[in-house]
Write a protein that holds these residues in place. Structure first.
Motif, PDB file in Angstrom:
ATOM      1  N   SER A 287      73.487  67.625 131.432  1.00 31.82           N
ATOM      2  CA  SER A 287      74.386  67.842 130.292  1.00 31.82           C
ATOM      3  C   SER A 287      75.751  68.226 130.830  1.00 31.82           C
ATOM      4  O   SER A 287      75.866  68.784 131.926  1.00 31.82           O
ATOM      5  CB  SER A 287      73.847  68.949 129.380  1.00 31.82           C
ATOM      6  OG  SER A 287      73.753  70.166 130.103  1.00 31.82           O
ATOM      7  N   ASP A 288      76.786  67.893 130.059  1.00 36.48           N
ATOM      8  CA  ASP A 288      78.133  68.223 130.540  1.00 36.48           C
ATOM      9  C   ASP A 288      78.423  69.716 130.460  1.00 36.48           C
ATOM     10  O   ASP A 288      79.316  70.219 131.142  1.00 36.48           O
ATOM     11  CB  ASP A 288      79.170  67.419 129.759  1.00 36.48           C
ATOM     12  CG  ASP A 288      79.170  67.772 128.286  1.00 36.48           C
ATOM     13  OD1 ASP A 288      80.197  67.548 127.624  1.00 36.48           O
ATOM     14  OD2 ASP A 288      78.124  68.251 127.772  1.00 36.48           O
ATOM     15  N   LEU A 289      77.645  70.429 129.638  1.00 32.19           N
ATOM     16  CA  LEU A 289      77.777  71.885 129.553  1.00 32.19           C
ATOM     17  C   LEU A 289      76.461  72.516 129.951  1.00 32.19           C
ATOM     18  O   LEU A 289      75.384  72.023 129.602  1.00 32.19           O
ATOM     19  CB  LEU A 289      78.152  72.317 128.123  1.00 32.19           C
ATOM     20  CG  LEU A 289      79.469  71.757 127.572  1.00 32.19           C
ATOM     21  CD1 LEU A 289      79.681  72.233 126.148  1.00 32.19           C
ATOM     22  CD2 LEU A 289      80.638  72.148 128.449  1.00 32.19           C
ATOM     23  N   SER A 290      76.568  73.594 130.713  1.00 32.55           N
ATOM     24  CA  SER A 290      75.354  74.256 131.169  1.00 32.55           C
ATOM     25  C   SER A 290      74.774  75.130 130.062  1.00 32.55           C
ATOM     26  O   SER A 290      75.477  75.589 129.159  1.00 32.55           O
ATOM     27  CB  SER A 290      75.652  75.104 132.409  1.00 32.55           C
ATOM     28  OG  SER A 290      76.595  76.118 132.090  1.00 32.55           O
ATOM     29  N   SER A 291      73.493  75.338 130.124  1.00 30.33           N
ATOM     30  CA  SER A 291      72.809  76.242 129.191  1.00 30.33           C
ATOM     31  C   SER A 291      72.950  77.678 129.707  1.00 30.33           C
ATOM     32  O   SER A 291      72.889  77.897 130.936  1.00 30.33           O
ATOM     33  CB  SER A 291      71.343  75.842 129.095  1.00 30.33           C
ATOM     34  OG  SER A 291      70.621  76.742 128.298  1.00 30.33           O
ATOM     35  N   PRO A 292      73.174  78.666 128.836  1.00 23.96           N
ATOM     36  CA  PRO A 292      73.258  78.528 127.371  1.00 23.96           C
ATOM     37  C   PRO A 292      74.664  78.201 126.900  1.00 23.96           C
ATOM     38  O   PRO A 292      75.622  78.389 127.637  1.00 23.96           O
ATOM     39  CB  PRO A 292      72.823  79.901 126.894  1.00 23.96           C
ATOM     40  CG  PRO A 292      73.288  80.829 127.990  1.00 23.96           C
ATOM     41  CD  PRO A 292      73.147  80.059 129.270  1.00 23.96           C
ATOM     42  N   GLN A 293      74.732  77.708 125.635  1.00 20.10           N
ATOM     43  CA  GLN A 293      75.997  77.455 124.981  1.00 20.10           C
ATOM     44  C   GLN A 293      75.934  78.043 123.578  1.00 20.10           C
ATOM     45  O   GLN A 293      74.885  78.530 123.138  1.00 20.10           O
ATOM     46  CB  GLN A 293      76.295  75.954 124.927  1.00 20.10           C
ATOM     47  CG  GLN A 293      76.611  75.342 126.273  1.00 20.10           C
ATOM     48  CD  GLN A 293      77.897  75.878 126.877  1.00 20.10           C
ATOM     49  OE1 GLN A 293      78.846  76.204 126.136  1.00 20.10           O
ATOM     50  NE2 GLN A 293      77.931  76.019 128.210  1.00 20.10           N
ATOM     51  N   ILE A 294      77.065  77.986 122.881  1.00 20.70           N
ATOM     52  CA  ILE A 294      77.109  78.572 121.545  1.00 20.70           C
ATOM     53  C   ILE A 294      77.017  77.478 120.503  1.00 20.70           C
ATOM     54  O   ILE A 294      77.178  76.297 120.808  1.00 20.70           O
ATOM     55  CB  ILE A 294      78.396  79.403 121.362  1.00 20.70           C
ATOM     56  CG1 ILE A 294      79.633  78.523 121.560  1.00 20.70           C
ATOM     57  CG2 ILE A 294      78.423  80.579 122.339  1.00 20.70           C
ATOM     58  CD1 ILE A 294      80.947  79.252 121.286  1.00 20.70           C
ATOM     59  N   VAL A 295      76.749  77.866 119.262  1.00 21.58           N
ATOM     60  CA  VAL A 295      76.585  76.910 118.167  1.00 21.58           C
ATOM     61  C   VAL A 295      77.912  76.198 117.904  1.00 21.58           C
ATOM     62  O   VAL A 295      78.987  76.682 118.272  1.00 21.58           O
ATOM     63  CB  VAL A 295      76.080  77.622 116.888  1.00 21.58           C
ATOM     64  CG1 VAL A 295      74.695  78.192 117.091  1.00 21.58           C
ATOM     65  CG2 VAL A 295      77.056  78.720 116.462  1.00 21.58           C
TER      66      VAL A 295
ATOM     67  N   GLY B   8      63.468  72.164 118.272  1.00 18.92           N
ATOM     68  CA  GLY B   8      63.758  73.599 118.242  1.00 18.92           C
ATOM     69  C   GLY B   8      63.895  74.031 116.798  1.00 18.92           C
ATOM     70  O   GLY B   8      63.112  73.612 115.932  1.00 18.92           O
ATOM     71  N   ASN B   9      64.892  74.873 116.509  1.00 21.37           N
ATOM     72  CA  ASN B   9      65.133  75.296 115.133  1.00 21.37           C
ATOM     73  C   ASN B   9      65.627  74.144 114.271  1.00 21.37           C
ATOM     74  O   ASN B   9      65.686  74.263 113.041  1.00 21.37           O
ATOM     75  CB  ASN B   9      66.139  76.456 115.101  1.00 21.37           C
ATOM     76  CG  ASN B   9      65.524  77.736 115.655  1.00 21.37           C
ATOM     77  OD1 ASN B   9      64.296  77.902 115.618  1.00 21.37           O
ATOM     78  ND2 ASN B   9      66.352  78.637 116.182  1.00 21.37           N
ATOM     79  N   GLU B  10      66.009  73.070 114.905  1.00 22.40           N
ATOM     80  CA  GLU B  10      66.287  71.809 114.218  1.00 22.40           C
ATOM     81  C   GLU B  10      65.779  70.674 115.106  1.00 22.40           C
ATOM     82  O   GLU B  10      65.718  70.799 116.321  1.00 22.40           O
ATOM     83  CB  GLU B  10      67.778  71.657 113.924  1.00 22.40           C
ATOM     84  CG  GLU B  10      68.658  71.714 115.142  1.00 22.40           C
ATOM     85  CD  GLU B  10      70.134  71.549 114.788  1.00 22.40           C
ATOM     86  OE1 GLU B  10      70.430  71.089 113.684  1.00 22.40           O
ATOM     87  OE2 GLU B  10      70.984  71.867 115.638  1.00 22.40           O
TER      88      GLU B  10
ATOM     89  N   LYS C 126      72.209  75.579 114.755  1.00 16.16           N
ATOM     90  CA  LYS C 126      71.479  76.841 114.762  1.00 16.16           C
ATOM     91  C   LYS C 126      71.231  77.270 116.206  1.00 16.16           C
ATOM     92  O   LYS C 126      71.047  76.441 117.077  1.00 16.16           O
ATOM     93  CB  LYS C 126      70.149  76.693 114.034  1.00 16.16           C
ATOM     94  CG  LYS C 126      70.289  76.304 112.564  1.00 16.16           C
ATOM     95  CD  LYS C 126      68.915  76.130 111.920  1.00 16.16           C
ATOM     96  CE  LYS C 126      69.031  75.706 110.459  1.00 16.16           C
ATOM     97  NZ  LYS C 126      67.703  75.523 109.840  1.00 16.16           N
ATOM     98  N   SER C 127      71.225  78.590 116.399  1.00 10.67           N
ATOM     99  CA  SER C 127      70.929  79.120 117.729  1.00 10.67           C
ATOM    100  C   SER C 127      69.429  79.099 117.971  1.00 10.67           C
ATOM    101  O   SER C 127      68.628  78.979 117.036  1.00 10.67           O
ATOM    102  CB  SER C 127      71.470  80.548 117.857  1.00 10.67           C
ATOM    103  OG  SER C 127      70.841  81.393 116.879  1.00 10.67           O
ATOM    104  N   GLY C 128      69.046  79.202 119.248  1.00  8.66           N
ATOM    105  CA  GLY C 128      67.634  79.227 119.593  1.00  8.66           C
ATOM    106  C   GLY C 128      67.363  78.452 120.872  1.00  8.66           C
ATOM    107  O   GLY C 128      68.267  77.933 121.532  1.00  8.66           O
ATOM    108  N   LEU C 129      66.055  78.388 121.213  1.00  5.13           N
ATOM    109  CA  LEU C 129      65.624  77.658 122.400  1.00  5.13           C
ATOM    110  C   LEU C 129      65.223  76.243 121.999  1.00  5.13           C
ATOM    111  O   LEU C 129      64.395  76.062 121.094  1.00  5.13           O
ATOM    112  CB  LEU C 129      64.449  78.378 123.071  1.00  5.13           C
ATOM    113  CG  LEU C 129      63.812  77.660 124.262  1.00  5.13           C
ATOM    114  CD1 LEU C 129      64.822  77.502 125.403  1.00  5.13           C
ATOM    115  CD2 LEU C 129      62.567  78.411 124.743  1.00  5.13           C
ATOM    116  N   TYR C 130      65.782  75.244 122.694  1.00  3.80           N
ATOM    117  CA  TYR C 130      65.505  73.839 122.375  1.00  3.80           C
ATOM    118  C   TYR C 130      64.917  73.138 123.610  1.00  3.80           C
ATOM    119  O   TYR C 130      65.220  73.499 124.754  1.00  3.80           O
ATOM    120  CB  TYR C 130      66.786  73.119 121.958  1.00  3.80           C
ATOM    121  CG  TYR C 130      67.312  73.563 120.606  1.00  3.80           C
ATOM    122  CD1 TYR C 130      67.004  72.850 119.449  1.00  3.80           C
ATOM    123  CD2 TYR C 130      68.122  74.693 120.504  1.00  3.80           C
ATOM    124  CE1 TYR C 130      67.493  73.256 118.210  1.00  3.80           C
ATOM    125  CE2 TYR C 130      68.611  75.109 119.271  1.00  3.80           C
ATOM    126  CZ  TYR C 130      68.294  74.385 118.126  1.00  3.80           C
ATOM    127  OH  TYR C 130      68.767  74.786 116.904  1.00  3.80           O
TER     128      TYR C 130
END
Length: 667
Positions: free
Chosen positions: A296-304, A328-330, A348-352
């Protein structure tokens, strides 16, 4: 047959012709019957039929060379004869033989080779006739003509005899002199296919497939190869009929299992094939699909509400399709799409869990390879931090002791911090902790592969880093030599006598050594050590395929060589024959008058000419290939005539290179 010794006694009575007593000197056995025969000018006459007397009085009618043959047989023997004697006998003042000698260029040859005969005579006003003996049978090769040479091809193995008969032009005899030469024809070495191999690491449909035959043959034999393809349903297709090409190249548009059947035979072989071999191979629709990387172009974690792009790097396949599943949450299912990336904005925030499924469009499977990653989305409102680029002031392949400057271009966040970590192999070499400086210098002190990890984070971020970037550097004690170009003289064709200067253009010329290897038809003829010279001169001494291999290495290099390039030159004996013209020596051509013509052309080497005459609506070969560039004949009828000349260089084994036709009228 046992030999019988003959003795001759001449009795000459006054007023009578000379009489010759032929006497069997040592009878091999008692109670034998003897038959006396005289041969003259190819005709045999019986002097006396079988009788017990061991002598006979013979009166020759003419002077000349006779062959006296005596056959002896036992009284009750069923055989025509049991003993034989044959002696040549001269009567009168016999002249010297016409034939001084008959010579062949070889007395042992292999099937397919030619034997060349030349006859040396004492009188040039003679004609020659040639016969060949095979399996105890004489066959006419060429009737009486003025040609004292003969060339024939050996088509079958065995013992052969060539009979040369010669007579004077004005002679009424069937033959004035003869000579026999013998030669032996042997079978060629058996042609054997030692292997069939594919030159492709993987056989893919609609891509060129190359197969090569390995065979064991004599160097001077020409071997022909035939290739047949057999599919899974047993259908056969000829990919190449008999040809000297031992490398097969073709495109297969249908995947499946196939068999490649190769026939090989000597060009002069009368067999359907001398050897054969088969190769079983499979053609796949495409290379195996493999996910090389999923990031991914952005590392985990990221914001909503932050745009995140997932990127797939996949090898293999023909027309790939990608499916991205986010759970995940979606939940999101992209379905199979053409793009190898997917943009996602988490609400939504959470683990995906993010799954990547890849397959070819032609596959009926659910997927052919898969990969997954976990991604955390947190609540937040800051702008994402992205490293847009890292600008280096020089190439990342560099020398030990040189310094490279790297400037980081990043965006996002409120206040960015930068950290630099230098690794060599699995060990950390150096680290610069987070600071405000967006550039860094690096100087390798030893050779090897270095990896510089650039980490960027917001001043207020709780993560180890918000994004990172890797720069890989290869440090060397010297720069390997590299050949940029090999320059050849700008000519369409190269011929014997040309002086060819081959110039080599390299990087870092002062530190580069070159080694030259010259080959002709794959055979090494000249090679040098590693030298500073950037030019080699090739002076061809024979025609053929010349290969010049150029090896380059740095003065400090311990490798065999750093770089290599090969050039191939085809050297011809002469330029092609062009502008063939026939010239008539006379403006007007009359019946019963000699018409003279000459031919000329440009190019070629040792040019040979062959003439055909068109007369009364028929083409006739009037003069075989020879160095004679002129032709004369006497027309006996008026009308329209045409003269065709074919030209070629004598060394070339083709029908012709150029021709010309002259049309003229005879009055």
């Amino acid at each position: 047959m046992n030999e019988i010794n003959l003795k001759f006694q001449v009795n000459k009575n006054k007023g009578q012709e000379s009489r010759v007593d032929i006497i069997v000197a040592n009878p091999p056995k008692d109670n034998l019957l003897y038959k006396f025969i005289a041969g003259y000018n190819g005709t045999w006459d019986t002097i006396r039929d079988f009788a017990p007397e061991t002598s006979i009085a013979w009166e020759p009618k003419e002077e000349g060379k006779y062959t006296i043959m005596v056959q002896a047989k036992e009284i009750e023997s069923p055989k025509p004869f049991n003993y034989l004697a044959k002696v040549e006998y001269l009567v009168g003042d016999y002249k010297e033989s016409l034939i001084k000698g008959a010579y062949i260029d070889k007395d042992r040859l292999t099937v397919g080779e030619k034997v060349n005969l030349i006859v040396d005579v004492t009188n040039l006003q003679v004609v020659y006739r040639y016969l060949i003996k095979e399996n105890n049978q004489w066959a006419m090769v060429k009737n009486y003509s003025s040609e004292n040479t003969l060339s024939i091809t050996a088509n079958r193995p065995g013992e052969y005899e060539l009979l040369i008969e010669c007579k004077s032009i004005d002679s009424t005899n069937n033959c004035d002199d003869f000579k026999v030469v013998k030669f032996q024809v042997q079978e060629p070495k058996k042609t054997e296919i030692t292997g069939i191999r594919s030159l492709n690491p993987l056989l893919i449909a609609n891509e060129e497939m190359i197969f090569e035959i390995d065979s064991s043959v004599e160097d001077n034999r020409l071997i022909l190869y035939k290739f047949l393809k057999i599919d899974e349903e047993g259908r056969i297709k000829c990919l190449q009929d008999y040809s000297s090409k031992k490398i097969l190249s073709y495109l297969e548009n249908k995947p499946g299992k196939y068999k490649l059947l190769c026939y090989a035979k000597d060009m002069y072989s009368s067999n359907e094939f001398d050897d054969r071999a088969i190769l079983v191979y499979e053609v796949k629709p495409y290379k195996n699909i493999k996910i090389e990387n999923f990031t991914s172009d952005l590392s985990s974690p990221q914001i909503v509400n932050r745009d995140i792009t997932f990127k797939a790097v996949v090898s293999g396949g023909h027309r790939l399709r990608y499916r991205f599943l986010i759970e995940g949450n979606e939940s999101i299912d992209s379905g199979y799409i053409c793009e190898d990336y997917y943009e996602w904005k988490a609400k939504k925030s959470g683990l995906y869990r993010v799954d990547l499924l890849v397959k070819d469009i032609s596959s009926d499977r659910e997927y052919e390879d898969t990969c997954s990653m976990d991604f955390i989305i947190e609540e937040g409102s800051s702008m994402p931090i992205v490293i847009k680029d890292v600008v280096c002031d020089k190439h990342t392949n560099m020398l030990v002791g040189e310094t490279i400057n790297m400037r980081i271009i990043a965006d996002g966040g409120l206040e960015l911090k930068y950290r630099y970590i230098v690794n060599k192999g699995n060990a950390e070499v150096e680290r610069i902790e987070y600071g405000d400086i967006e550039w860094v210098n690096f100087t390798p002190e030893a050779s090897g592969n270095y990896e510089i990890e650039i980490q960027v984070k917001d001043k207020y971020s709780l993560r180890e880093y918000d994004c990172h970037y890797f720069v890989r550097i290869k440090a060397m004690n010297f720069m390997p030599a590299k050949i940029e170009h090999i320059l050849l003289p700008p000519k369409e064709k190269y011929i014997l006598g040309d002086i060819l200067k081959v110039d080599v253009i390299t990087q870092n010329t002062k530190e580069t050594l070159l080694r030259y290897v010259t080959k002709i038809e794959g055979h090494l003829v000249e090679e040098t050590e590693f030298i500073k010279e950037q030019q080699i001169v090739v002076a061809p001494k024979c025609s053929g395929r010349y290969t010049v291999e150029v090896f380059a290495k740095n003065i400090k290099s311990t490798n065999e060589y750093d770089d290599k390039k090969v050039v191939k030159l085809d050297i011809h004996d002469a330029y092609p024959i062009t502008n063939t013209k026939i010239k008539a020596m006379d403006v007007k051509h009359l019946v019963n008058n000699v018409a003279e013509f000459s031919a000329d052309c440009e190019g070629g080497k040792s040019v040979a000419y062959e003439f055909y005459l068109y007369e009364q609506e028929e083409w006739t070969l009037v003069q075989n290939y020879s160095r004679k560039n002129y032709y004369n004949f006497m027309p006996f009828k008026s009308g329209n005539y045409k003269l065709l000349v074919l030209t070629k260089s004598q060394h070339r084994n083709i029908g012709y290179e150029d021709y010309d036709i002259l049309e003229f009228e005879v009055e």
